[in-house]
Design a protein around this motif. Structure first.
Motif, PDB file in Angstrom:
ATOM      1  N   GLU A   1       8.910  41.665 -20.722  1.00 51.79           N
ATOM      2  CA  GLU A   1       9.058  42.439 -19.480  1.00 51.79           C
ATOM      3  C   GLU A   1       9.644  41.575 -18.371  1.00 51.79           C
ATOM      4  O   GLU A   1      10.532  42.019 -17.632  1.00 51.79           O
ATOM      5  N   LEU A   2       9.149  40.367 -18.243  1.00 51.62           N
ATOM      6  CA  LEU A   2       9.651  39.481 -17.191  1.00 51.62           C
ATOM      7  C   LEU A   2      11.132  39.170 -17.381  1.00 51.62           C
ATOM      8  O   LEU A   2      11.887  39.110 -16.405  1.00 51.62           O
ATOM      9  N   ALA A   3      11.557  39.007 -18.615  1.00 51.62           N
ATOM     10  CA  ALA A   3      12.971  38.717 -18.885  1.00 51.62           C
ATOM     11  C   ALA A   3      13.852  39.903 -18.489  1.00 51.62           C
ATOM     12  O   ALA A   3      14.905  39.719 -17.862  1.00 51.62           O
TER      13      ALA A   3
ATOM     14  N   LEU B   1      17.410  42.546 -14.270  1.00 50.77           N
ATOM     15  CA  LEU B   1      17.660  43.643 -13.325  1.00 50.77           C
ATOM     16  C   LEU B   1      17.716  43.118 -11.893  1.00 50.77           C
ATOM     17  O   LEU B   1      18.586  43.509 -11.110  1.00 50.77           O
ATOM     18  N   HIS B   2      16.790  42.235 -11.562  1.00 49.26           N
ATOM     19  CA  HIS B   2      16.737  41.681 -10.209  1.00 49.26           C
ATOM     20  C   HIS B   2      18.003  40.882  -9.912  1.00 49.26           C
ATOM     21  O   HIS B   2      18.576  40.975  -8.825  1.00 49.26           O
ATOM     22  N   ARG B   3      18.457  40.127 -10.893  1.00 50.27           N
ATOM     23  CA  ARG B   3      19.676  39.339 -10.751  1.00 50.27           C
ATOM     24  C   ARG B   3      20.889  40.235 -10.478  1.00 50.27           C
ATOM     25  O   ARG B   3      21.820  39.843  -9.790  1.00 50.27           O
ATOM     26  N   ARG B   4      20.838  41.462 -11.002  1.00 49.26           N
ATOM     27  CA  ARG B   4      21.936  42.417 -10.808  1.00 49.26           C
ATOM     28  C   ARG B   4      21.790  43.212  -9.504  1.00 49.26           C
ATOM     29  O   ARG B   4      22.570  44.107  -9.234  1.00 49.26           O
ATOM     30  N   GLY B   5      20.753  42.896  -8.740  1.00 48.15           N
ATOM     31  CA  GLY B   5      20.590  43.522  -7.438  1.00 48.15           C
ATOM     32  C   GLY B   5      19.709  44.764  -7.412  1.00 48.15           C
ATOM     33  O   GLY B   5      19.643  45.443  -6.392  1.00 48.15           O
ATOM     34  N   PHE B   6      19.012  45.052  -8.482  1.00 45.17           N
ATOM     35  CA  PHE B   6      18.168  46.241  -8.533  1.00 45.17           C
ATOM     36  C   PHE B   6      16.754  45.926  -8.081  1.00 45.17           C
ATOM     37  O   PHE B   6      16.212  44.862  -8.375  1.00 45.17           O
ATOM     38  N   ARG B   7      16.166  46.876  -7.369  1.00 42.57           N
ATOM     39  CA  ARG B   7      14.774  46.785  -6.949  1.00 42.57           C
ATOM     40  C   ARG B   7      14.053  48.001  -7.526  1.00 42.57           C
ATOM     41  O   ARG B   7      14.627  49.085  -7.611  1.00 42.57           O
ATOM     42  N   TYR B   8      12.796  47.831  -7.875  1.00 42.57           N
ATOM     43  CA  TYR B   8      12.100  48.832  -8.659  1.00 42.57           C
ATOM     44  C   TYR B   8      10.598  48.665  -8.495  1.00 42.57           C
ATOM     45  O   TYR B   8      10.121  47.676  -7.940  1.00 42.57           O
ATOM     46  N   ARG B   9       9.851  49.626  -9.010  1.00 42.22           N
ATOM     47  CA  ARG B   9       8.394  49.540  -9.063  1.00 42.22           C
ATOM     48  C   ARG B   9       8.003  49.019 -10.442  1.00 42.22           C
ATOM     49  O   ARG B   9       8.662  49.312 -11.432  1.00 42.22           O
ATOM     50  N   VAL B  10       6.903  48.283 -10.506  1.00 44.21           N
ATOM     51  CA  VAL B  10       6.423  47.720 -11.763  1.00 44.21           C
ATOM     52  C   VAL B  10       5.061  48.325 -12.087  1.00 44.21           C
ATOM     53  O   VAL B  10       4.208  48.468 -11.200  1.00 44.21           O
ATOM     54  N   ASP B  11       4.862  48.697 -13.371  1.00 43.19           N
ATOM     55  CA  ASP B  11       3.579  49.238 -13.830  1.00 43.19           C
ATOM     56  C   ASP B  11       3.159  50.381 -12.908  1.00 43.19           C
ATOM     57  O   ASP B  11       2.115  50.348 -12.268  1.00 43.19           O
ATOM     58  N   PHE B  12       3.988  51.410 -12.854  1.00 44.62           N
ATOM     59  CA  PHE B  12       3.868  52.477 -11.862  1.00 44.62           C
ATOM     60  C   PHE B  12       3.877  53.836 -12.549  1.00 44.62           C
ATOM     61  O   PHE B  12       4.647  54.059 -13.492  1.00 44.62           O
ATOM     62  N   ALA B  13       3.042  54.746 -12.078  1.00 47.47           N
ATOM     63  CA  ALA B  13       2.994  56.104 -12.623  1.00 47.47           C
ATOM     64  C   ALA B  13       4.097  56.946 -11.977  1.00 47.47           C
ATOM     65  O   ALA B  13       4.039  57.195 -10.769  1.00 47.47           O
TER      66      ALA B  13
ATOM     67  N   GLU C   1      14.970  43.922 -28.658  1.00 44.20           N
ATOM     68  CA  GLU C   1      16.314  44.095 -28.109  1.00 44.20           C
ATOM     69  C   GLU C   1      16.581  43.018 -27.051  1.00 44.20           C
ATOM     70  O   GLU C   1      15.678  42.630 -26.316  1.00 44.20           O
ATOM     71  N   PRO C   2      17.817  42.555 -26.954  1.00 40.88           N
ATOM     72  CA  PRO C   2      18.136  41.511 -25.968  1.00 40.88           C
ATOM     73  C   PRO C   2      17.949  42.004 -24.524  1.00 40.88           C
ATOM     74  O   PRO C   2      18.447  43.083 -24.170  1.00 40.88           O
ATOM     75  N   PRO C   3      17.243  41.247 -23.703  1.00 37.25           N
ATOM     76  CA  PRO C   3      16.988  41.661 -22.321  1.00 37.25           C
ATOM     77  C   PRO C   3      18.260  41.965 -21.529  1.00 37.25           C
ATOM     78  O   PRO C   3      18.283  42.908 -20.733  1.00 37.25           O
ATOM     79  N   GLY C   4      19.308  41.199 -21.738  1.00 37.83           N
ATOM     80  CA  GLY C   4      20.557  41.442 -21.019  1.00 37.83           C
ATOM     81  C   GLY C   4      21.159  42.796 -21.361  1.00 37.83           C
ATOM     82  O   GLY C   4      21.662  43.513 -20.487  1.00 37.83           O
ATOM     83  N   ASP C   5      21.100  43.171 -22.642  1.00 34.75           N
ATOM     84  CA  ASP C   5      21.613  44.471 -23.070  1.00 34.75           C
ATOM     85  C   ASP C   5      20.776  45.605 -22.482  1.00 34.75           C
ATOM     86  O   ASP C   5      21.302  46.619 -22.033  1.00 34.75           O
ATOM     87  N   ILE C   6      19.470  45.407 -22.481  1.00 33.22           N
ATOM     88  CA  ILE C   6      18.568  46.414 -21.917  1.00 33.22           C
ATOM     89  C   ILE C   6      18.858  46.595 -20.433  1.00 33.22           C
ATOM     90  O   ILE C   6      18.993  47.718 -19.945  1.00 33.22           O
ATOM     91  N   ALA C   7      18.957  45.487 -19.712  1.00 35.29           N
ATOM     92  CA  ALA C   7      19.211  45.551 -18.270  1.00 35.29           C
ATOM     93  C   ALA C   7      20.528  46.275 -17.988  1.00 35.29           C
ATOM     94  O   ALA C   7      20.620  47.060 -17.040  1.00 35.29           O
TER      95      ALA C   7
END
Length: 142
Positions: A12-14, A19-31, A107-113
């Motif tokens: 998850e951290l990877a 995502l953060h490196r690409r400029g995205f902001r998001y909620r973590v562990d969120f309903a 799956e590779p984290p970069g591909d997922i992101a």
């Protein structure tokens, strides 16, 4: 079971780092929805995208899932319930207009992101197009 982390696994951290490196902001562990008992690993509320990063064992990866050798009468039904619950959650969120993205831990984290970023951008562009087409609509506050 106590040793299994609910959140902040290295996988998850990877993905979150990418995502953060690409400029995205998001909620973590969120309903995503109060009416659905599920906490997504990553949530983009405005774009209505819920991301689940599933472990191969716990969610039945077709490539890497293994059958438990000991106490199989307990584990096999539990793992099947996990898959059923995943399907129900997907349906409930999609019925409310959410995009549900699920990825396997192998799956590779970069591909997922990249796939997440593409979907979030597409949904955001879709929202902007709708807002432009309907000027009388109240601005989206999310």
């Amino acid at each position: 079971m106590k040793g299994n982390k609910r959140r902040d696994t290295s996988f998850e951290l990877a993905v979150r780092c990418e995502l953060h490196r690409r400029g995205f902001r998001y909620r973590v562990d969120f309903a995503p929805l109060a009416t659905v008992r599920s906490r997504a690993d990553i949530v983009f509320r405005g774009a209505r995208v819920a991301v689940y990063l599933d472990g191969c064992f716990w969610h039945g990866c077709p490539v890497h899932a293994t059958s438990p050798k000991s106490n199989a009468s307990y584990w096999l039904p539990k793992l099947e319930r996990n898959r059923e619950r995943d399907s129900q959650i997907n349906g409930a969120l999609r019925a409310e207009g959410w995009m549900v993205l699920r990825f396997w831990e192998h799956e590779p984290p970069g591909d997922i992101a990249q796939r997440i970023a593409d979907e979030v951008r597409a949904r955001r562009l879709g929202e902007q197009t709708i807002a432009t087409d309907a000027p009388s609509r109240e601005p989206h506050l999310g």
